[in-house]
Scaffold this motif. Structure first.
Motif, PDB file in Angstrom:
ATOM      1  N   LYS A 120       0.915  -1.242   0.073  1.00  0.00           N
ATOM      2  CA  LYS A 120      -0.068   0.072   0.051  1.00  0.00           C
ATOM      3  C   LYS A 120       0.862   1.312   0.100  1.00  0.00           C
ATOM      4  CE  LYS A 120      -4.278  -1.954   2.178  1.00  0.00           C
ATOM      5  NZ  LYS A 120      -5.080  -2.274   3.409  1.00  0.00           N
ATOM      6  N   VAL A 121       1.956   1.050   0.837  1.00  0.00           N
ATOM      7  CA  VAL A 121       2.840   2.506   0.668  1.00  0.00           C
ATOM      8  C   VAL A 121       3.590   2.593  -0.517  1.00  0.00           C
ATOM      9  CG1 VAL A 121       4.943   3.310   1.842  1.00  0.00           C
ATOM     10  CG2 VAL A 121       3.362   2.483   3.404  1.00  0.00           C
ATOM     11  N   ASN A 122       3.768   1.713  -1.401  1.00  0.00           N
ATOM     12  CA  ASN A 122       4.487   1.690  -2.449  1.00  0.00           C
ATOM     13  C   ASN A 122       3.570   2.321  -3.456  1.00  0.00           C
ATOM     14  OD1 ASN A 122       6.856   0.584  -1.563  1.00  0.00           O
ATOM     15  ND2 ASN A 122       6.733  -1.403  -2.215  1.00  0.00           N
ATOM     16  N   ARG A 123       2.405   2.249  -3.174  1.00  0.00           N
ATOM     17  CA  ARG A 123       1.466   2.978  -4.347  1.00  0.00           C
ATOM     18  C   ARG A 123       1.734   4.418  -4.457  1.00  0.00           C
ATOM     19  NH1 ARG A 123      -4.143   0.745  -2.037  1.00  0.00           N
ATOM     20  NH2 ARG A 123      -4.007  -1.293  -2.600  1.00  0.00           N
ATOM     21  N   LEU A 124       2.296   4.950  -3.344  1.00  0.00           N
ATOM     22  CA  LEU A 124       2.605   6.592  -3.305  1.00  0.00           C
ATOM     23  C   LEU A 124       3.717   6.901  -4.302  1.00  0.00           C
ATOM     24  CD1 LEU A 124       2.658   7.050   0.683  1.00  0.00           C
ATOM     25  CD2 LEU A 124       0.769   7.330  -1.108  1.00  0.00           C
ATOM     26  N   CYS A 125       4.207   5.885  -4.936  1.00  0.00           N
ATOM     27  CA  CYS A 125       5.346   6.313  -6.112  1.00  0.00           C
ATOM     28  C   CYS A 125       4.408   7.125  -7.248  1.00  0.00           C
ATOM     29  CB  CYS A 125       5.886   5.116  -6.524  1.00  0.00           C
ATOM     30  SG  CYS A 125       4.813   4.020  -7.487  1.00  0.00           S
ATOM     31  N   VAL A 126       3.149   6.654  -7.303  1.00  0.00           N
ATOM     32  CA  VAL A 126       2.709   7.528  -8.582  1.00  0.00           C
ATOM     33  C   VAL A 126       2.220   9.099  -8.145  1.00  0.00           C
ATOM     34  CG1 VAL A 126       1.496   5.327  -9.154  1.00  0.00           C
ATOM     35  CG2 VAL A 126       0.307   6.858  -7.825  1.00  0.00           C
ATOM     36  N   LEU A 127       2.321   9.331  -6.749  1.00  0.00           N
ATOM     37  CA  LEU A 127       2.228  10.690  -6.430  1.00  0.00           C
ATOM     38  C   LEU A 127       3.547  11.423  -6.407  1.00  0.00           C
ATOM     39  CD1 LEU A 127      -0.384  10.116  -3.534  1.00  0.00           C
ATOM     40  CD2 LEU A 127      -0.923  10.824  -6.140  1.00  0.00           C
ATOM     41  N   GLY A 128       4.765  10.753  -6.919  1.00  0.00           N
ATOM     42  CA  GLY A 128       6.183  11.524  -6.899  1.00  0.00           C
ATOM     43  C   GLY A 128       6.942  10.889  -6.038  1.00  0.00           C
ATOM     44  N   LEU A 129       6.946  10.127  -4.914  1.00  0.00           N
ATOM     45  CA  LEU A 129       7.597   9.504  -4.041  1.00  0.00           C
ATOM     46  C   LEU A 129       8.547   8.874  -4.678  1.00  0.00           C
ATOM     47  CD1 LEU A 129       5.084  11.079  -2.127  1.00  0.00           C
ATOM     48  CD2 LEU A 129       5.957   9.208  -0.626  1.00  0.00           C
ATOM     49  N   GLY A 130       9.808   9.264  -4.431  1.00  0.00           N
ATOM     50  CA  GLY A 130      10.854   8.209  -4.668  1.00  0.00           C
ATOM     51  C   GLY A 130      11.180   7.280  -3.739  1.00  0.00           C
ATOM     52  N   GLU A 131      12.097   6.441  -3.804  1.00  0.00           N
ATOM     53  CA  GLU A 131      12.493   5.413  -2.954  1.00  0.00           C
ATOM     54  C   GLU A 131      12.863   5.829  -1.465  1.00  0.00           C
ATOM     55  OE1 GLU A 131      12.790   1.815  -1.125  1.00  0.00           O
ATOM     56  OE2 GLU A 131      11.807   2.299  -3.194  1.00  0.00           O
ATOM     57  N   THR A 132      13.735   6.842  -1.526  1.00  0.00           N
ATOM     58  CA  THR A 132      14.287   7.357  -0.113  1.00  0.00           C
ATOM     59  C   THR A 132      13.044   7.905   0.650  1.00  0.00           C
ATOM     60  OG1 THR A 132      16.189   7.950  -1.000  1.00  0.00           O
ATOM     61  CG2 THR A 132      15.356   8.972   1.070  1.00  0.00           C
ATOM     62  N   LEU A 133      12.144   8.526   0.334  1.00  0.00           N
ATOM     63  CA  LEU A 133      10.762   8.856   0.982  1.00  0.00           C
ATOM     64  C   LEU A 133       9.886   7.614   0.914  1.00  0.00           C
ATOM     65  CD1 LEU A 133       9.999  12.511  -0.738  1.00  0.00           C
ATOM     66  CD2 LEU A 133      11.551  11.763   1.579  1.00  0.00           C
ATOM     67  N   LEU A 134       9.835   6.822   0.301  1.00  0.00           N
ATOM     68  CA  LEU A 134       9.106   5.615   0.413  1.00  0.00           C
ATOM     69  C   LEU A 134       9.501   4.636   1.523  1.00  0.00           C
ATOM     70  CD1 LEU A 134       8.311   4.372  -3.307  1.00  0.00           C
ATOM     71  CD2 LEU A 134       6.450   5.565  -1.768  1.00  0.00           C
ATOM     72  N   ALA A 135      10.920   4.575   1.828  1.00  0.00           N
ATOM     73  CA  ALA A 135      11.458   3.897   2.624  1.00  0.00           C
ATOM     74  C   ALA A 135      10.991   4.788   4.057  1.00  0.00           C
ATOM     75  CB  ALA A 135      12.992   3.911   2.424  1.00  0.00           C
ATOM     76  N   ARG A 136      11.082   6.062   4.171  1.00  0.00           N
ATOM     77  CA  ARG A 136      11.025   6.710   5.311  1.00  0.00           C
ATOM     78  C   ARG A 136       9.435   6.219   5.802  1.00  0.00           C
ATOM     79  NH1 ARG A 136      14.912   8.169   8.483  1.00  0.00           N
ATOM     80  NH2 ARG A 136      15.925   9.802   7.681  1.00  0.00           N
ATOM     81  N   VAL A 137       8.238   6.360   4.928  1.00  0.00           N
ATOM     82  CA  VAL A 137       7.091   5.995   5.008  1.00  0.00           C
ATOM     83  C   VAL A 137       6.731   4.394   5.405  1.00  0.00           C
ATOM     84  CG1 VAL A 137       4.614   5.971   4.306  1.00  0.00           C
ATOM     85  CG2 VAL A 137       6.114   7.828   3.751  1.00  0.00           C
ATOM     86  N   ARG A 138       7.258   3.603   4.685  1.00  0.00           N
ATOM     87  CA  ARG A 138       7.083   2.204   5.155  1.00  0.00           C
ATOM     88  C   ARG A 138       7.795   2.062   6.477  1.00  0.00           C
ATOM     89  NH1 ARG A 138       9.537   1.215  -0.404  1.00  0.00           N
ATOM     90  NH2 ARG A 138      11.554   0.979   0.558  1.00  0.00           N
ATOM     91  N   GLU A 139       9.003   2.650   7.084  1.00  0.00           N
ATOM     92  CA  GLU A 139       9.407   2.514   8.296  1.00  0.00           C
ATOM     93  C   GLU A 139       8.490   3.043   9.241  1.00  0.00           C
ATOM     94  OE1 GLU A 139      13.595   3.775  10.597  1.00  0.00           O
ATOM     95  OE2 GLU A 139      12.486   5.495   9.296  1.00  0.00           O
ATOM     96  N   LEU A 140       7.675   4.125   8.856  1.00  0.00           N
ATOM     97  CA  LEU A 140       6.814   4.732   9.839  1.00  0.00           C
ATOM     98  C   LEU A 140       5.752   3.739  10.147  1.00  0.00           C
ATOM     99  CD1 LEU A 140       6.076   7.442  11.325  1.00  0.00           C
ATOM    100  CD2 LEU A 140       4.961   8.072   9.331  1.00  0.00           C
ATOM    101  N   LEU A 141       5.112   3.197   9.223  1.00  0.00           N
ATOM    102  CA  LEU A 141       4.035   2.366   9.255  1.00  0.00           C
ATOM    103  C   LEU A 141       4.151   0.730   9.654  1.00  0.00           C
ATOM    104  CD1 LEU A 141       1.791   3.939   6.434  1.00  0.00           C
ATOM    105  CD2 LEU A 141       1.609   4.293   8.800  1.00  0.00           C
ATOM    106  N   SER A 142       5.597   0.499   9.594  1.00  0.00           N
ATOM    107  CA  SER A 142       5.760  -0.703   9.926  1.00  0.00           C
ATOM    108  C   SER A 142       5.448  -1.278  11.233  1.00  0.00           C
ATOM    109  CB  SER A 142       7.385  -1.152   9.848  1.00  0.00           C
ATOM    110  OG  SER A 142       7.900  -2.367   9.961  1.00  0.00           O
ATOM    111  N   THR A 143       5.196  -2.539  11.074  1.00  0.00           N
ATOM    112  CA  THR A 143       4.976  -3.255  12.673  1.00  0.00           C
ATOM    113  C   THR A 143       6.059  -4.216  12.972  1.00  0.00           C
ATOM    114  OG1 THR A 143       3.725  -4.966  11.496  1.00  0.00           O
ATOM    115  CG2 THR A 143       2.326  -3.463  12.143  1.00  0.00           C
ATOM    116  N   THR A 144       7.225  -4.180  12.190  1.00  0.00           N
ATOM    117  CA  THR A 144       8.334  -5.048  12.600  1.00  0.00           C
ATOM    118  C   THR A 144       9.486  -4.317  13.259  1.00  0.00           C
ATOM    119  OG1 THR A 144       9.817  -4.342  10.880  1.00  0.00           O
ATOM    120  CG2 THR A 144       8.262  -6.207  10.282  1.00  0.00           C
ATOM    121  N   ASP A 145      10.461  -4.690  13.983  1.00  0.00           N
ATOM    122  CA  ASP A 145      11.448  -4.178  14.695  1.00  0.00           C
ATOM    123  C   ASP A 145      12.626  -4.140  13.845  1.00  0.00           C
ATOM    124  OD1 ASP A 145       9.764  -3.958  16.830  1.00  0.00           O
ATOM    125  OD2 ASP A 145      10.355  -5.983  17.523  1.00  0.00           O
ATOM    126  N   ALA A 146      12.500  -4.054  12.664  1.00  0.00           N
ATOM    127  CA  ALA A 146      13.688  -3.910  11.913  1.00  0.00           C
ATOM    128  C   ALA A 146      14.526  -2.771  11.891  1.00  0.00           C
ATOM    129  CB  ALA A 146      13.195  -3.670  10.328  1.00  0.00           C
TER     130      ALA A 146
END
Length: 208
Positions: A120-146
């Motif tokens: 779902k977060v990766n869909r934001l690429c069509v709104l102009g978010l590159g991989e760095t910003l996508l990674a930030r959002v994925r981290e923010l919404l992650s449920t893991t302890d990565a």
């Protein structure tokens, strides 16, 4: 639920049901009494946002009808897109208010597993978010302890502001956008410190 592109190469939302739209549909069933002046001011602020973002503070006791006013604004503002971030909606984590807003934007639900959240977060690429910003959002919404996403010299909050501003700006190219931060009295310290920057990142045409 999916994104699609229009002929002008800007992203459009198609078949996408936001949590805010579901929640405010319930609020619309409640009566709205004596709020004509307030709703007129909100509609005027949204109209005036065409030349640049506008901000409005709704202040009142719990149960005084603030969410009902937002629901009425959404109902009367034609095709305006409503996004909400609620303090406490994403738990007591750091930047919880921002996390809840991105969860609404992406459609991430509490029951989603990690793979669904990433998709779902990766869909934001069509709104102009590159991989760095996508990674930030994925981290923010992650449920893991990565391990945290590291970007030396670039504070996490700045990237989150950039991600939100870019996504909302792309959406506002197609339709007015209302971004609502609710229950700020219960927001975590990191979210409160970031609020002025979030506000600046949203000062864009057709954004309230």
């Amino acid at each position: 639920s999916r994104y699609r592109f229009g002929d002008d190469e800007w992203p459009h939302l198609h078949g996408y049901r936001l949590r805010a739209e579901q929640d405010f549909a319930a609020h619309l069933r409640l009566p709205l009494m004596g709020r004509r002046e307030e709703i007129t001011e909100l509609l005027t602020a949204l109209e005036q946002s065409t030349d640049g973002g506008r901000s409005v503070w709704l202040v009142g006791e719990a149960g005084s009808g603030k969410s009902r006013l937002l629901a009425e604004l959404h109902a009367r503002a034609n095709s305006a897109l409503l996004l909400t971030g609620r303090a406490g909606g994403a738990g007591s984590r750091s930047f919880g208010l921002v996390a809840d807003l991105f969860a609404d934007l992406t459609g991430v639900d509490d029951a989603d597993d990690e793979a669904a959240r990433v998709e779902k977060v990766n869909r934001l690429c069509v709104l102009g978010l590159g991989e760095t910003l996508l990674a930030r959002v994925r981290e923010l919404l992650s449920t893991t302890d990565a391990p945290p996403f590291e970007r030396p010299g670039r504070p996490r909050g700045l990237d989150l502001c950039a991600a939100l501003g870019r996504a909302v700006s792309a959406l506002a190219h197609d339709t007015p956008v209302v971004v609502a931060f609710e229950d700020l009295h219960a927001a975590d310290e990191a979210s409160l410190q970031l609020l002025p920057l979030l506000r600046s990142s949203l000062e864009r045409p057709h954004v309230l």
